[in-house]
Every structure is written in structure tokens, then in C-alpha cells.
Write a protein that holds these residues in place. Structure first.
Motif, short mmCIF file in Angstrom:
data_model
loop_
_atom_site.label_atom_id
_atom_site.label_comp_id
_atom_site.label_asym_id
_atom_site.label_seq_id
_atom_site.Cartn_x
_atom_site.Cartn_y
_atom_site.Cartn_z
N LEU A 1 -25.24 -16.96 -82.84
CA LEU A 1 -23.87 -17.21 -82.38
C LEU A 1 -23.15 -18.04 -83.45
N SER A 2 -22.23 -17.42 -84.13
CA SER A 2 -21.52 -18.11 -85.21
C SER A 2 -20.33 -18.89 -84.66
N ASP A 3 -20.67 -19.92 -83.91
CA ASP A 3 -19.64 -20.78 -83.31
C ASP A 3 -19.98 -22.23 -83.65
N PRO A 4 -18.99 -23.03 -84.09
CA PRO A 4 -19.29 -24.40 -84.53
C PRO A 4 -19.82 -25.31 -83.44
N THR A 5 -19.64 -24.95 -82.16
CA THR A 5 -20.15 -25.79 -81.08
C THR A 5 -21.62 -25.48 -80.75
N VAL A 6 -22.17 -24.44 -81.39
CA VAL A 6 -23.56 -24.05 -81.17
C VAL A 6 -24.42 -24.67 -82.27
N SER A 7 -25.55 -25.27 -81.88
CA SER A 7 -26.46 -25.88 -82.86
C SER A 7 -27.23 -24.80 -83.62
N GLY A 8 -27.83 -25.22 -84.75
CA GLY A 8 -28.61 -24.29 -85.57
C GLY A 8 -29.67 -23.59 -84.76
N LYS A 9 -30.46 -24.35 -84.02
CA LYS A 9 -31.42 -23.79 -83.06
C LYS A 9 -31.10 -24.45 -81.73
N HIS A 10 -30.36 -23.76 -80.89
CA HIS A 10 -29.71 -24.36 -79.72
C HIS A 10 -30.59 -24.33 -78.47
N ALA A 11 -31.14 -23.14 -78.16
CA ALA A 11 -31.90 -22.98 -76.90
C ALA A 11 -32.82 -21.77 -77.04
N GLU A 12 -33.67 -21.60 -76.04
CA GLU A 12 -34.51 -20.40 -76.01
C GLU A 12 -34.65 -19.89 -74.59
N LEU A 13 -34.81 -18.58 -74.49
CA LEU A 13 -35.00 -17.90 -73.20
C LEU A 13 -36.32 -17.17 -73.22
N SER A 14 -37.08 -17.28 -72.14
CA SER A 14 -38.36 -16.59 -72.06
C SER A 14 -38.62 -16.17 -70.62
N ILE A 15 -39.41 -15.13 -70.45
CA ILE A 15 -39.76 -14.64 -69.12
C ILE A 15 -41.19 -15.05 -68.82
N VAL A 16 -41.38 -15.78 -67.73
CA VAL A 16 -42.70 -16.25 -67.31
C VAL A 16 -42.92 -15.82 -65.86
N ASP A 17 -43.91 -14.96 -65.63
CA ASP A 17 -44.21 -14.46 -64.28
C ASP A 17 -42.98 -13.86 -63.61
N GLY A 18 -42.20 -13.13 -64.39
CA GLY A 18 -41.03 -12.46 -63.84
C GLY A 18 -39.78 -13.32 -63.74
N GLU A 19 -39.91 -14.62 -64.00
CA GLU A 19 -38.76 -15.52 -63.93
C GLU A 19 -38.20 -15.77 -65.33
N LEU A 20 -36.88 -15.90 -65.40
CA LEU A 20 -36.23 -16.18 -66.68
C LEU A 20 -36.08 -17.69 -66.83
N ILE A 21 -36.64 -18.24 -67.90
CA ILE A 21 -36.65 -19.68 -68.13
C ILE A 21 -35.75 -20.00 -69.32
N LEU A 22 -34.84 -20.93 -69.13
CA LEU A 22 -33.95 -21.41 -70.19
C LEU A 22 -34.38 -22.81 -70.60
N THR A 23 -34.53 -23.05 -71.90
CA THR A 23 -34.89 -24.37 -72.41
C THR A 23 -33.90 -24.78 -73.48
#
Length: 418
Positions: free
Chosen positions: A68-90
Motif C-alpha cells: 500500500l503506497s500510502d504515507p500513513t501505512v508503515s513499511g511493515k504494517h500488519a499481517e493476516l493469516s488463517i488459523v483453523d478457518g478463522e482470519l487473524i489480524l496482527t
């Protein structure tokens, strides 16, 4: 009789509890998949990113799977992963944070279909797709998008509200006490979007979108567009939102408003509790005088009365909170004397004292006796759209706001709720 807002329009089709219904009907939920969708301001899909079982990193650096080339977004901002069918945001300790439905994420968060996610100021919605195999049942062999929570449904409706816009200005009269002459109207906001009909809901979603200031500007502009149809020669009290104060954008927006409506009589209302800087207020009132816009402090006394600002930068109008009025019938002599003294102090500053929330003839009489100059409330007129007041003006013998006589006591008084 108060007119209700038009029949509201649904923001989206709500597939509530689709997955549960499928299982209860004997259908087989074969699989589900996740995606995050970035939409344009009009609500059209702009970009859809599918999420697989492996981790999806989000950030400004090109090495992220979602860049995301937006100045309010950090270089490595967040991650999304699927665990046991659930979507986890960190959130990965981003500078400007990650929000889910307006609440900042600390650590990890389980997402649901329809959640609204901010990476800095870049907005996505979460999409969950469920594939259902019914074995001949009512569902058929098809894939459906899972349920959208209420806030997510309203969120997309809010985009339309701002961009069409589908805001309906309502007007409540402000009158002089004694002869009950209408001197202006406060402009209030309603909407034709289902679930966003009233201000509390509209501004709750605006807060999730971080769009309170934008919404406030649209309300002022739409209000004056309707006001021209009502009475271009009257005075209109326009509200501000606390997020606008202490920012240069408020003054800029008022210049734009004056360019669009050069001849309208405008009073800008500022909630007294939102005033934090005498210096900014001094600058604001200087600009308002240049723009020929008057100032009103709203809900005075609702919390801690800001007497310092009142003395340093007196407004044209001081709107006493309805809590001053609601108990006057049973108030002690000392209490009434204190209110009278406060009104006298306001008059010494050449400020017009306005009583909010007047509901009965008794309250109107007491407010007049105490020295209030003007008033508003259900006793003098409920908030209604422009065509309601046009009809009242055209029918002199049924006017809700007489201009030269006291309103009859027989009028019913209803609870003052906006």
C-alpha cells in the motif's frame, strides 16, 4: 404532527447467519475463503485481495504481499493469516495503527465477514465467502457471501450518504420570547439510508470512517441548499463537530461555504465543551467577522461552563443547555435567582441568551421572566423538513409559529429529543 423521514433505503442485502442456516437445513458447508476489499469513495470495488492459508503481510514496502503506497501505512504494517478457518489480524507495531470497526488493534484480532479495517488511513472491508452444498435442499449448490454485520452494512451506506448525498436537512425554529417571532432555524441532520436515519447513528459510522469533519461540512452545505427553499432571508444556525476545532480546515470550509452562499445569514454553533484554546477561538471569530458569520456557544452548562472563553471571546448567542430549563418549574428561588444572575452577566457581555428545550407554556413563561431573549424547543416547533415549514407558512391560520401572539396552552408538549 412531526413528519417522519422518508421510507429508508437499504444499504445492502443482509445475509444474516447464512452459515448457521445452511448447517441447520442439513446442507454441507464445503469450504470458506477470505478476502479483503478496498472500495472507492462511491462504494464500487477497487481492489480485492484473496487470503490463503499462508501469512499475508501488509505494508508500504514492495516486499509485502499487499503493498500500500500510502504515507500513513508503515513499511511493515500488519499481517493476516488463517488459523483453523478463522482470519487473524496482527498489527506489527505500526506507527499510525490498525483499526477494526473503529477500534485500535493491540496484538492480534479475530476478524468477521464485513468487518471494516483501517491500515493507517487506507480502508478495507473483510469478505468471507462460504460454499454450500445442499444435496438437493433449499440452498442449492452455490456459493454465497457470508453475513455482513450491521456496522459494515451501514458503513457502505455512509459512502452513498456523503457522495450522493442522501442527507435530509431538518429545521427547528428559534423564536424571540414575548412576541414569539421566528428569528431563524437550527439546521439538523437526517438521512434516507436505513439504519442511518438519525444523527447518533450517522456520526457513529462517521467516527469509524474518521470522516466526522467531512460529514459536518456536507451537513452545513446541504442545510443551506434546503434553507434557500425555506426562507433565504432568515438566519440559520449550523453545527460543527469537535474534530473540526483547532484545525485550519474548519476556517477553510467556512470560506468555501460563504462563497457558495454569499447572502445567507449564518450562525456557527460550537459546543462549549469542545473549546480548548482561547487563541484558536480568537482567530476563528476574527475570520467569522470577515465572513459575516455570527458565533453561538452551544449546550452551555451541559458540563463545566467555559466562563473564561465566554469572557475572553464572547459569542453573539449563548445557548443554555436544556438541563437549565427542564427543572425550572420546581426549582427553588435561589436556583432561579442564580440563573437570572447568569443571564444578566451574559447580557453585560452583549450576548443573546437562548434557552434550549422549552416544552411547555410554563417553561416559556419562566424563561421570559428570568430574562432569556430567545428560545427553541418542541413547544415552539419540532424539527421538520423544508416542505413542512413551507406548508405552515402558506397556511396562516394553522401556523405552528405565530409571529405576533403567544402560542396556545392547548398545544401538547413532547419530550425534547433530537
Amino acid at each position: 404532527m412531526t413528519e417522519r423521514p422518508p421510507t429508508p433505503k437499504r444499504a445492502m442485502l443482509d445475509f444474516s447467519k447464512l452459515e448457521e442456516l445452511a448447517r441447520e437445513s442439513g446442507a454441507i458447508v464445503r469450504s470458506c475463503s477470505w478476502a479483503i476489499v478496498r472500495s472507492s469513495s462511491s462504494g464500487d470495488v477497487k481492489h480485492r485481495t484473496a487470503i490463503s492459508t499462508e501469512t499475508l503481510t501488509v505494508g508500504r514496502r514492495p516486499t509485502n504481499l499487499l503493498c500500500l503506497s500510502d504515507p500513513t501505512v508503515s513499511g511493515k504494517h500488519a499481517e493476516l493469516s488463517i488459523v483453523d478457518g478463522e482470519l487473524i489480524l496482527t498489527d506489527l507495531n505500526s506507527t499510525n495503527g490498525t483499526l477494526v470497526n473503529g477500534t485500535r488493534v493491540t496484538g492480534s484480532n479475530v476478524l468477521q465477514g464485513g468487518d471494516v479495517v483501517h491500515f493507517g488511513q487506507v480502508v478495507f472491508s473483510v469478505e468471507k465467502t462460504v460454499e454450500v452444498l445442499s444435496n438437493g435442499g433449499a440452498f442449492g449448490d452455490k456459493t454465497c457471501v457470508a453475513s455482513m454485520p450491521e456496522n459494515a452494512i451501514l458503513y457502505q451506506g455512509f459512502d452513498r450518504l456523503l457522495n450522493v448525498p442522501e442527507i435530509i436537512p431538518y429545521f427547528q425554529p428559534i423564536v424571540t420570547l414575548g412576541n414569539v417571532e421566528t428569528i431563524g432555524y437550527e439546521v439538523l441532520v437526517r438521512s434516507s439510508i436505513e439504519g442511518l436515519e438519525y444523527p447518533d447513528k450517522i456520526f457513529n459510522i462517521a467516527a469509524m470512517r474518521k470522516a466526522e469533519s467531512r460529514l459536518s461540512e456536507v451537513c452545513r452545505s446541504e442545510g443551506l441548499l434546503s434553507a434557500i427553499q425555506l426562507d433565504p432571508g432568515s438566519q440559520y444556525f449550523l453545527n460543527t463537530h469537535a474534530t473540526e476545532l483547532d484545525t485550519p480546515r474548519l476556517i477553510q470550509s467556512l470560506h468555501e461555504l460563504r462563497d457558495d452562499f454569499p447572502n445567507m445569514a449564518i450562525v456557527l454553533e460550537i459546543h462549549e465543551a469542545a473549546i480548548t484554546s482561547v487563541h484558536y477561538l480568537t482567530q476563528l471569530i476574527r475570520e467569522l467577522k470577515h465572513l459575516n458569520i455570527d458565533l453561538a456557544f452551544d449546550d452551555f452548562g451541559a458540563g463545566q461552563a467555559r466562563l473564561i472563553e465566554l469572557f475572553e471571546v464572547p459569542p453573539k448567542y449563548l445557548k443554555f443547555d436544556l438541563s437549565f430549563v427542564s427543572g425550572l418549574e420546581n426549582a427553588s428561588k435561589l436556583h432561579r435567582a442564580s440563573v437570572r444572575a447568569l443571564i444578566n452577566m451574559v447580557h453585560n457581555l452583549d450576548v443573546v441568551a437562548l434557552a434550549e428545550g422549552v416544552e411547555t407554556q410554563v417553561q416559556a413563561d419562566i424563561c421570559t421572566d428570568l430574562g432569556f431573549d430567545t428560545a427553541q424547543g418542541y413547544f415552539f416547533g419540532r424539527p421538520n423538513p423544508v416542505h413542512y415549514w413551507q406548508a405552515k407558512m402558506l397556511t396562516a391560520n394553522t401556523q405552528a409559529i405565530p409571529t405576533s401572539k403567544v402560542i396556545p396552552k392547548s398545544l401538547s408538549a413532547e419530550k425534547f429529543v433530537l
